[in-house]
Every structure is written in C-alpha cells, then in structure tokens.
Design an enzyme around this catalytic site. Structure first.
Site, PDB file in Angstrom:
ATOM      1  CB  SER A   1      -0.926   0.012   1.186  1.00 49.59           C
ATOM      2  OG  SER A   1      -0.159  -0.014   2.373  1.00 49.59           O
ATOM      3  CB  SER A   2       4.307   2.165   1.082  1.00 43.53           C
ATOM      4  OG  SER A   2       4.872   1.101   0.590  1.00 43.53           O
ATOM      5  CB  SER A   3       5.447   2.392  -3.597  1.00 42.58           C
ATOM      6  OG  SER A   3       5.258   0.855  -3.827  1.00 42.58           O
ATOM      7  N   GLY A   4       3.430   2.740  -5.781  1.00 45.30           N
ATOM      8  CA  GLY A   4       2.704   2.218  -7.116  1.00 45.30           C
ATOM      9  C   GLY A   4       1.311   2.180  -6.977  1.00 45.30           C
TER      10      GLY A   4
ATOM     11  CB  ALA B   1       3.569  -8.807   2.269  1.00 47.75           C
TER      12      ALA B   1
ATOM     13  CE1 TYR C   1       7.846  -5.929 -16.570  1.00 45.91           C
ATOM     14  CE2 TYR C   1       5.925  -7.318 -17.430  1.00 45.91           C
ATOM     15  CZ  TYR C   1       6.480  -6.432 -16.468  1.00 45.91           C
ATOM     16  OH  TYR C   1       5.611  -6.569 -15.134  1.00 45.91           O
TER      17      TYR C   1
ATOM     18  CB  THR D   1       7.117   1.779 -10.230  1.00 42.18           C
ATOM     19  OG1 THR D   1       7.666   0.618 -11.131  1.00 42.18           O
ATOM     20  CG2 THR D   1       5.602   1.909 -10.235  1.00 42.18           C
TER      21      THR D   1
END
EC number: 1.3.1.9
Length: 392
Positions: free
Chosen positions: A47-50, A109, A235, A275
């Site tokens: 929840s802290s980025s992106g 996590a 990717y 990001t």
C-alpha cells in the site's frame, strides 16, 4: 534537502514532497455524492507505493473502505526514511480525515508472522474481508516455511537481448545507450517466479480462508503487465513474464477455491507507469518516455487506472478478457498508439531523443517518487525527516 544519488536511485526522500504527491493523488479522486451503505473491508498488500498506494487512496476516498494496508519501509536514521514511509503517513492522515478505520503495518508481507498478526487484527476489528489487492514488487523473497531466499533477475529467456535504454547525465541531459542483457539460467528464472509469482498471494488467501475471514462475494486481484512488443523480450518473454504467467495461473486456481464463498480472483493487466522497479528494467524507461511522447496528457495516471480497477472489482460482471483478466491497458496497446511508439523507437537517436520522447516528464516522475520536483513544494525550507509510523 537536495536529491542525491546515482542514476534513477536517490538516497533520500523529501517528506513534504511525498505528502504533496499524496495530496495530488487524492485530488484526482471524485468524491461520491453519498457514503456507501456499508463500508467494505479491504486488505491492500503493497500500500505504500505504485498501484497499491493509488488503489488505497482511491478506495478510501471513492469507495469508503476500511481495512489494513501493508508496506515494508525504512525509518529515518543516518538518511531520511524511505519515500513509502512518508507516503504512508500522508495516506493515514487522509483515512483519519475521512473517518475510515484503516490501519497501516510496516512489515514483510512474505512472512508468516505478518500474516498471523494481520489476520488477528482483521478478525478483531472487522470480522471479515471483502477485497484483497496484491501489489508487491520486491527484489527477493524468503520462504518462511523452507527458509529459501529467492532472488529475482530482470533477464530475457533463451538468448541475449540487445535494447536501448534511457539514462540521464548528472546535469539531467537525456542519453540513449545500447545495452545487452544475458539470458537467465533455469535457476534464475525459477527464483524470479519464486519472488514475483503467485505463491505468496495464494498463501494469503489460504490464511484468510482458514480463519473464516472471507466474506461472501470476496474478490481479490493481483497486478500484472503485458506491455509492448518492443519490450516483450525483456519483460513478457523474460523472467518477469514467467512470474506474471504464474500469477495469472494462480488467479484461475484461486477462483476455483473461492467458489465456496461466491468469490473470484483476478489479475489486472494495468498500463505502464513510472515506478522504482520499472526504472531497473532495460529498455522500459525509453519505451515509457516514448509512450508519453505519443500520448501527452492522455497518459492515464496511477490513480485514474486504480479508479478503473475499483470499478471493475465492485461491478457485478467485471469486464475481463478471454483469460479472465481485467484489462486496464487497452489505451496503451491500441494499434494506433503502438504504431506511433514503434515508429519513434525506430527513429530515435541520441540527438533526437528529447524531441521524440518526453524525457523531461520521465525524469520528473522518477524524482517525484522520492518527493522531489513535485509542484507546489518549496525545497528551500528545512524539513523534519524523523516522523513516526502511523499508530494502528
């Protein structure tokens, strides 16, 4: 405080700049005309980025969520805290202002102890969960059951891949450099799946089910990416793509298991964004800069895409493709857009890069990840960096 570092990596984060970034994200979210009849409970892992951060903000403001957010951030010490620490402090302020019962945990996590403690909190405070958003980008993962530590790599599969990468000199001048990446070994590919595949996501769902915390109609989503043919070798056709394919197969398996609670698991194929993880992938910074050069202000923000994600998650019949994936990337992969990007990719040289790609935007976005170059911030004013993590 001034930005210091090398390449795309900065060593400090500016607290006020991070707060302002969160404020600007909040301003993108339309406020509902009336509050929800029942506040849904959400667990946001990452929840802290992106997209995890954007989904948390969109969920709090637009959908009235309660719940728990998990991020792993470093407090201030010799240097500032990490940017995600300050963004979490700012997001917590939004939650409190809105009257949301939303807690933030600074924890790994992947760890079983994190799962146990988080589920204890969810059980005590909410009694169940309606949504789980899994948005974790980590370089390594230690399996708490086997003790094995997996290290991810950003490599092609089968053969070396040569591409062009966007870099910036110390004075901010954009540069294009050709890079060749050796193919991954089988062990490296397997380790990348171990970090970025669906195993940990599945364990979270299993833990919730075993505790009886899955509410009827429960929905969960993990974020994935397909991207352009221009980047497929590194990717989608590389080690990361193998991990994303595992994530997508995990979603199908989870949907079968969730039938007991009339639930569903999805992967959401989101579009490109800037990001910290993205800047490390060869070729991707140049591609995203070219994409922005083609689209300009039509390039959707993380919040705009997260609002679309919540719309699909809460819909009776989500709009999915033939593989059951929520598709938020159609704007990026449309034929006209990809044709225009491909033409610029073929034409680009060190002399034309600033004309064909929006390199100034990309550099500003990268610096804004750390709270720098954010509009409306006076960077000459001294700031306090040692801020406490929000209380649960």
């Amino acid at each position: 405080m001034k930005p210091t570092g090398r390449g795309y990596l900065l060593l400090d984060a500016h607290p006020v700049g991070c707060f302002r970034s969160v404020e600007l994200m909040r301003a993108e979210v339309p406020v509902p005309e009336k509050p929800p009849a029942r506040r849904p409970t959400a667990l946001v892992i990452g929840s802290s980025s992106g997209y995890g951060l954007a989904s948390t903000i969109a969920g709090l403001v637009r959908y009235g969520i309660d719940g728990v957010g998990i991020g792993l951030e470093r407090p201030a010490g010799h240097r500032s805290a990490t940017a995600g620490w300050y963004r979490t402090v700012a997001t917590d302020a939004i939650a409190r202002e809105l009257g949301a019962d939303f807690s933030f945990r600074n924890a790994d996590a992947f760890a079983d102890t994190t799962k146990t403690e988080t589920l204890d909190l969810l059980a005590e405070r909410f009694g169940g969960v309606d949504y789980l958003i899994y948005s974790v980008a980590a370089p390594r993962r230690t399996d708490p059951r086997s003790g094995t530590t997996y290290q991810s790599v950003l490599k092609p599969l089968g053969a070396p891949h040569t591409t062009r990468n966007l870099e910036f000199a110390d004075d901010g001048a954009a540069q294009v450099r050709e890079v060749t990446v050796a193919p991954a070994t089988e062990a490296e590919a397997a380790a990348t799946v171990g970090v970025m595949g669906g195993e940990d996501w599945s364990r979270w769902i299993t833990a919730l089910a075993e505790r009886g915390l899955l509410r009827s109609g429960f929905r969960t989503v993990a974020l994935t990416y397909i991207g352009s043919p221009l980047t497929s070798a590194i990717y989608r056709g590389g080690t990361i793509g193998a991990a994303k394919a595992h994530l997508e197969s995990t979603a199908r398996a989870l949907t079968e298991r969730l039938a007991a609670v009339d639930g569903r698991a999805f992967t959401s194929v989101n579009g490109a964004l800037v990001t910290q993880a993205l800047t490390a992938i060869p070729g991707i910074p140049l591609y995203v800069s070219l994409l922005r050069g083609v689209l300009g202000d039509r390039f959707p923000s993380p919040v705009a895409q997260s609002l679309d994600l919540w719309h699909q998650l809460t819909a009776r019949r989500p709009d999915v493709d033939d593989s059951g994936r929520i598709r938020l990337d159609r704007w990026e992969l449309s034929e006209p857009v990809q044709a225009a990007v491909a033409e610029r990719w073929r034409s680009i040289t060190p002399e034309t890069v600033t004309a064909l790609a929006d390199t100034a935007w990309f550099r500003a976005q990268c610096r804004a990840l750390y709270g720098f170059d954010v509009p409306g911030v006076d960077y000459t004013v001294p700031v306090a960096t040692d801020l406490p993590w929000p209380e649960s």
